[in-house]
Write a protein that holds these residues in place. Structure first.
Motif, PDB file in Angstrom:
ATOM      1  N   GLY A   1       0.816  -1.208   0.000  1.00 30.47           N
ATOM      2  CA  GLY A   1       0.000   0.000   0.000  1.00 30.47           C
ATOM      3  C   GLY A   1       0.848   1.256   0.000  1.00 30.47           C
ATOM      4  O   GLY A   1       0.464   2.272   0.593  1.00 30.47           O
ATOM      5  N   ARG A   2       1.968   1.221  -0.724  1.00 28.80           N
ATOM      6  CA  ARG A   2       2.908   2.343  -0.723  1.00 28.80           C
ATOM      7  C   ARG A   2       3.278   2.783  -2.135  1.00 28.80           C
ATOM      8  O   ARG A   2       4.290   3.449  -2.334  1.00 28.80           O
ATOM      9  CB  ARG A   2       4.170   1.954   0.054  1.00 28.80           C
ATOM     10  CG  ARG A   2       3.935   1.629   1.523  1.00 28.80           C
ATOM     11  CD  ARG A   2       5.210   1.125   2.190  1.00 28.80           C
ATOM     12  NE  ARG A   2       6.287   2.074   2.043  1.00 28.80           N
ATOM     13  CZ  ARG A   2       7.580   1.757   2.237  1.00 28.80           C
ATOM     14  NH1 ARG A   2       7.930   0.521   2.550  1.00 28.80           N
ATOM     15  NH2 ARG A   2       8.515   2.673   2.083  1.00 28.80           N
ATOM     16  N   LEU A   3       2.494   2.423  -3.120  1.00 25.42           N
ATOM     17  CA  LEU A   3       2.813   2.777  -4.494  1.00 25.42           C
ATOM     18  C   LEU A   3       2.862   4.286  -4.688  1.00 25.42           C
ATOM     19  O   LEU A   3       3.671   4.797  -5.469  1.00 25.42           O
ATOM     20  CB  LEU A   3       1.782   2.152  -5.436  1.00 25.42           C
ATOM     21  CG  LEU A   3       1.996   2.352  -6.931  1.00 25.42           C
ATOM     22  CD1 LEU A   3       3.328   1.767  -7.380  1.00 25.42           C
ATOM     23  CD2 LEU A   3       0.850   1.728  -7.722  1.00 25.42           C
TER      24      LEU A   3
ATOM     25  N   VAL B   1      -2.619  11.091   2.611  1.00 19.36           N
ATOM     26  CA  VAL B   1      -3.997  10.599   2.640  1.00 19.36           C
ATOM     27  C   VAL B   1      -4.164   9.678   3.840  1.00 19.36           C
ATOM     28  O   VAL B   1      -3.398   8.732   4.022  1.00 19.36           O
ATOM     29  CB  VAL B   1      -4.344   9.835   1.341  1.00 19.36           C
ATOM     30  CG1 VAL B   1      -5.740   9.229   1.424  1.00 19.36           C
ATOM     31  CG2 VAL B   1      -4.235  10.765   0.132  1.00 19.36           C
ATOM     32  N   ASP B   2      -5.161   9.967   4.664  1.00 18.81           N
ATOM     33  CA  ASP B   2      -5.457   9.123   5.819  1.00 18.81           C
ATOM     34  C   ASP B   2      -6.300   7.922   5.390  1.00 18.81           C
ATOM     35  O   ASP B   2      -7.222   8.046   4.589  1.00 18.81           O
ATOM     36  CB  ASP B   2      -6.219   9.921   6.882  1.00 18.81           C
ATOM     37  CG  ASP B   2      -5.387  11.044   7.483  1.00 18.81           C
ATOM     38  OD1 ASP B   2      -4.156  10.868   7.587  1.00 18.81           O
ATOM     39  OD2 ASP B   2      -5.964  12.092   7.829  1.00 18.81           O
TER      40      ASP B   2
ATOM     41  N   ALA C   1      -1.268   8.997  -8.713  1.00 20.29           N
ATOM     42  CA  ALA C   1      -1.789   7.907  -9.537  1.00 20.29           C
ATOM     43  C   ALA C   1      -1.869   6.595  -8.764  1.00 20.29           C
ATOM     44  O   ALA C   1      -2.592   5.682  -9.173  1.00 20.29           O
ATOM     45  CB  ALA C   1      -0.920   7.719 -10.779  1.00 20.29           C
ATOM     46  N   GLY C   2      -1.167   6.490  -7.650  1.00 21.68           N
ATOM     47  CA  GLY C   2      -1.175   5.254  -6.886  1.00 21.68           C
ATOM     48  C   GLY C   2      -2.111   5.245  -5.696  1.00 21.68           C
ATOM     49  O   GLY C   2      -2.237   4.224  -5.009  1.00 21.68           O
ATOM     50  N   VAL C   3      -2.802   6.353  -5.425  1.00 19.54           N
ATOM     51  CA  VAL C   3      -3.579   6.471  -4.187  1.00 19.54           C
ATOM     52  C   VAL C   3      -4.727   5.470  -4.127  1.00 19.54           C
ATOM     53  O   VAL C   3      -4.943   4.806  -3.112  1.00 19.54           O
ATOM     54  CB  VAL C   3      -4.100   7.914  -4.009  1.00 19.54           C
ATOM     55  CG1 VAL C   3      -5.125   7.987  -2.879  1.00 19.54           C
ATOM     56  CG2 VAL C   3      -2.941   8.865  -3.715  1.00 19.54           C
ATOM     57  N   ALA C   4      -5.504   5.353  -5.206  1.00 21.61           N
ATOM     58  CA  ALA C   4      -6.670   4.467  -5.175  1.00 21.61           C
ATOM     59  C   ALA C   4      -6.253   3.039  -4.839  1.00 21.61           C
ATOM     60  O   ALA C   4      -6.899   2.358  -4.029  1.00 21.61           O
ATOM     61  CB  ALA C   4      -7.407   4.508  -6.511  1.00 21.61           C
ATOM     62  N   TRP C   5      -5.176   2.589  -5.451  1.00 21.97           N
ATOM     63  CA  TRP C   5      -4.709   1.234  -5.140  1.00 21.97           C
ATOM     64  C   TRP C   5      -4.235   1.135  -3.700  1.00 21.97           C
ATOM     65  O   TRP C   5      -4.549   0.175  -2.999  1.00 21.97           O
ATOM     66  CB  TRP C   5      -3.595   0.793  -6.091  1.00 21.97           C
ATOM     67  CG  TRP C   5      -3.052  -0.524  -5.633  1.00 21.97           C
ATOM     68  CD1 TRP C   5      -2.015  -0.743  -4.773  1.00 21.97           C
ATOM     69  CD2 TRP C   5      -3.616  -1.808  -5.908  1.00 21.97           C
ATOM     70  NE1 TRP C   5      -1.875  -2.088  -4.514  1.00 21.97           N
ATOM     71  CE2 TRP C   5      -2.841  -2.760  -5.190  1.00 21.97           C
ATOM     72  CE3 TRP C   5      -4.671  -2.251  -6.683  1.00 21.97           C
ATOM     73  CZ2 TRP C   5      -3.109  -4.135  -5.253  1.00 21.97           C
ATOM     74  CZ3 TRP C   5      -4.933  -3.618  -6.740  1.00 21.97           C
ATOM     75  CH2 TRP C   5      -4.168  -4.532  -6.029  1.00 21.97           C
TER      76      TRP C   5
ATOM     77  N   ILE D   1      -0.976   7.485   4.003  1.00 21.22           N
ATOM     78  CA  ILE D   1      -0.279   7.252   2.736  1.00 21.22           C
ATOM     79  C   ILE D   1       0.529   8.498   2.404  1.00 21.22           C
ATOM     80  O   ILE D   1      -0.017   9.602   2.330  1.00 21.22           O
ATOM     81  CB  ILE D   1      -1.285   6.965   1.611  1.00 21.22           C
ATOM     82  CG1 ILE D   1      -2.070   5.689   1.904  1.00 21.22           C
ATOM     83  CG2 ILE D   1      -0.577   6.856   0.265  1.00 21.22           C
ATOM     84  CD1 ILE D   1      -3.216   5.454   0.936  1.00 21.22           C
ATOM     85  N   ARG D   2       1.812   8.325   2.216  1.00 24.01           N
ATOM     86  CA  ARG D   2       2.670   9.426   1.788  1.00 24.01           C
ATOM     87  C   ARG D   2       2.641   9.481   0.258  1.00 24.01           C
ATOM     88  O   ARG D   2       3.027   8.520  -0.409  1.00 24.01           O
ATOM     89  CB  ARG D   2       4.096   9.232   2.293  1.00 24.01           C
ATOM     90  CG  ARG D   2       4.201   9.211   3.814  1.00 24.01           C
ATOM     91  CD  ARG D   2       5.643   9.360   4.289  1.00 24.01           C
ATOM     92  NE  ARG D   2       6.502   8.297   3.803  1.00 24.01           N
ATOM     93  CZ  ARG D   2       6.671   7.120   4.400  1.00 24.01           C
ATOM     94  NH1 ARG D   2       6.014   6.853   5.521  1.00 24.01           N
ATOM     95  NH2 ARG D   2       7.480   6.218   3.904  1.00 24.01           N
TER      96      ARG D   2
END
Length: 700
Positions: free
Chosen positions: A47-49, A296-297, A56-60, A288-289
């Motif tokens: 969960g760090r993409l 994003v929390d 672009a990686g947040v949803a995943w 999420i960094r």
């Protein structure tokens, strides 16, 4: 240390003394060849993409954290047997060395550093990361995203529409354009050598670099050629040990349970309503960094049933979300125990025994050996649910937990076996609810009977067959009344068309243009208006909740539905106007490689120049699926082709869409593309004297 050799295609052949050294060498060579790819997948599991590619990686990442993919991989490594744990751990050791030496220098990392104006140093792989990559490969490969679609249909249009949109799941005779995978086996009584042949092609997204990696793994115990998942040791899906060989297709089983959860916030936490009342749930909060963006929390909730993977909706004083119970998480087992057993297999029975430790997804296996045995088996773990409970999410407050069941007893094949994701004829392996159309399976059986292939060299016409079942079914809706001259010309050409989706076929291009226009018109029909209500499950599920794509998949059912039936003639006639200027099918039906950088604006997509024209369609044996009404570009299809000869392994064939290397600068990045597009798989080479030495592994 291990020796590494390469064939003319750059495929790695690794020779080590023992299993541990081989695992380490496979990890190192994979990191050298596919460093970018495997780093992306291990970051997906964690969960760090977003730390690498930005927004672009947040949803995943949100999904991965909610589903607790990384924690499941950690638990699975801890819970497996000591030998498997050592095998996976040694692979991770090799990855760390390979990434440090070469893999971290992949051009994509430098491109992102330049794009974001900073440097992101890579962190060493952890021992469980290979199992995280294995989990990522299958986390959304199950049926639960499709169940969310059915839930959306029921909520917006009504329960009766669920079966309309999944008509291929109720045993109907119509052929719908659904893709999947193919595999077939010939008993030795059908071959020139008198020994079995097995072959097939898995259908997945055209990821770039390719989802499968051709590899040879040899040590004092075994010598195996096969297709590996980059980042995972062994060759779990397709392999040939010299004495035994195997290949899989997806069983389309109900592999996970999906629950509609009722939740409420209470002082100090969250509770979920289950059969025994309100119970506290486990909540993990993380941040999420996001590279180049705001953090994003994420709130990850796990009930007694599973992890809540969707957004939460307010429902009065409560919240509603959907949780997934994955047997892999419940049992802390990702099936890694099968990896070594497959490499050591000496018989078809050994293959099936090894797959007895497989978990997810549930697969159908064809296995054969040099003694002439051919076995068909269904392997993996699935919740033991009666068929009606596989249709829609279960109501968590009313449904108790259920036990899991493993695969079924294998069937001995004495003639021909074909698997293509269709509904199985044996009730004991009918473990799903909706299946792919039987068209591909039926077509393969017909071709094998017509061709009477005696060797793997005779399989080309099977792999390359472009006969469409859904096209013929759809042509019945062509308007029969008077039409303007140009529209009438298209209709008349389609009436004369043979239904083959060849790249050079103008009629195939006309059909595709007419179909796409018809799909768009049906998707906009007032009867389906409610379906366009936002689903609210989360962005990661958008591909499964796309209205136009789902309409395309159920088009013949929808056109026959009473709510649309009276409008079909004008809709079909108007759609013909959009096909009057259609070119040959291959002009628009071109390969669409899916590379991560394509989602990062301002960077160069390495797949941009690989858009070769393709024959086939979503439901043809030559699977090159697109999304009619959205794009003719093909984003899903045969991500490998394989044919194993049990009489002589060097007669075997294999190919992938791109190449052995992940580096766009390598001559082996896409050197197999032309041969793949023309369905010309390469001969497997196992003679060490015909290979060139490469740098040995084990260097600091």
């Amino acid at each position: 240390m291990a020796e590494v050799y390469r064939d003319a295609l750059g495929i790695p052949h690794i020779r080590a003394t023992d299993v541990g050294d081989l695992a380490e060498a496979q990890g190192e060579v994979t990191a050298r060849d596919r460093g970018w790819q495997i780093e992306v997948d291990r970051l997906r599991a964690a969960g760090r993409l977003s730390e690498l590619i930005g927004a672009a990686g947040v949803a995943w990442d949100v999904f991965a954290r909610r589903a607790r993919l990384d924690d499941t991989a950690r638990r699975a490594l801890e819970g497996t047997d000591a030998e498997t744990r050592a095998f996976v751990t040694r692979y991770a050791v090799g990855v760390r060395r390979g990434m440090s030496a070469i893999g971290a220098g992949a051009t994509e990392f430098a491109a992102l550093d330049a794009h974001f104006g900073d440097e992101r140093p890579l962190e060493p792989w952890e021992d469980h990361d290979p199992l995280g990559v294995l989990h990522v490969a299958h986390a959304l490969f199950s049926t639960f995203p499709v169940m969310l679609w059915r839930e959306h249909v029921a909520a917006t249009l009504g329960d009766a529409w669920v079966d309309v949109f999944a008509g291929y799941g109720d045993g109907g005779d119509e052929t719908l354009p659904t893709s999947g995978s193919n595999a077939w086996a010939l008993h030795g009584s059908r071959t020139a050598s008198g020994l079995p042949l097995i072959a097939g092609d898995p259908h997945r997204i055209f990821e770039l670099p390719g989802v499968y990696q051709q590899v040879r793994l040899a040590c004092d115990e075994f010598d195996v050629v096969g297709l590996a998942f980059p980042g995972v040791p062994g060759a779990p899906h397709f392999g040939h040990t010299g004495d035994a060989a195997w290949g899989v297709t997806n069983a389309m089983a109900h592999g996970v349970d999906l629950f509609r959860e009722r939740l409420r916030r209470v002082p100090g936490g969250v509770q979920a309503l289950g059969p025994d009342g309100w119970r506290d749930v486990d909540v993990e909060r993380s941040v999420i960094r996001v590279r180049g963006g705001d953090p994003v929390d994420v709130e990850a909730i796990e009930t007694e049933r599973g992890t809540v993977v969707t957004e939460l909706r307010a429902d009065g004083d409560e919240l509603v979300g959907w949780s997934v119970r994955m047997p892999a998480r419940t049992n802390a087992d990702l099936g890694a125990g099968a990896l070594l057993g497959l490499l050591r297999a000496r018989s078809a029975g050994d293959v099936v025994t090894a797959f007895g430790r497989w978990v997810d997804p549930v697969n159908r296996v064809l296995a054969a050996d040099r003694d002439g045995a051919v076995l068909a088996a269904t392997v993996g773990v699935t919740p033991d649910r009666p068929r009606p409970e596989r249709r829609l999410p279960l109501r968590a407050e009313a449904v108790a937990a259920v036990a899991d069941r493993a695969g079924t007893r294998p069937l001995e094949v004495t003639d021909v076996a074909v698997d293509a994701n269709e509904r199985p004829g044996r009730p004991e392996i009918d473990l799903g609810w909706a299946y792919s159309s039987s068209h591909r399976a039926d077509r393969i059986r017909v071709l094998l009977e017509e061709l009477q292939p005696g060797s793997v060299d005779d399989f080309g016409p099977v792999w390359s067959d472009t006969a469409s079942g859904s096209a013929i079914a759809l042509l019945q809706f062509l308007p029969r009344g008077p039409l303007p001259p140009r529209a009438a010309a298209v209709r008349d050409a389609l009436w004369e068309w043979d239904g083959r989706m060849d790249a050079a076929s103008v009629s195939g291009g006309m059909f595709a243009a007419w179909r796409a226009a018809l799909v768009r018109r049906v998707a906009a029909h007032p009867a389906l208006a409610a379906l366009h209500t936002p689903h609210g499950y989360g962005a990661v599920f958008d591909p499964w909740l796309g209205i136009t794509g789902q309409v395309a998949a159920a088009l013949t059912r929808l056109l026959a539905h009473p709510a649309l039936r009276d409008d079909v003639e004008p809709l079909a006639a108007a759609a013909l106007d959009d096909a009057t200027d259609a070119d040959e099918w291959g002009a628009t039906h071109r390969l669409l490689p899916v590379h991560v950088l394509a989602d990062v604006r301002g960077t160069v997509d390495p797949g941009a120049g690989l858009d070769v024209p393709l024959s086939g369609d979503g439901d043809t044996v030559r699977c090159t699926g697109s999304t009619p009404g959205v794009t003719d570009r093909s984003w899903r299809g045969s991500v490998a082709r394989w044919a194993w000869d049990l009489a002589d392994r060097e007669n075997s064939l294999w190919s992938v869409p791109f190449g052995a290397a992940g580096d766009p600068a390598s001559p082996h990045f896409a050197d197999q593309l032309s041969a793949w597009a023309e369905v010309r798989p390469a001969r497997v080479v196992t003679d060490w004297s015909r290979l060139r030495p490469d740098a040995p592994t084990g260097a600091a």
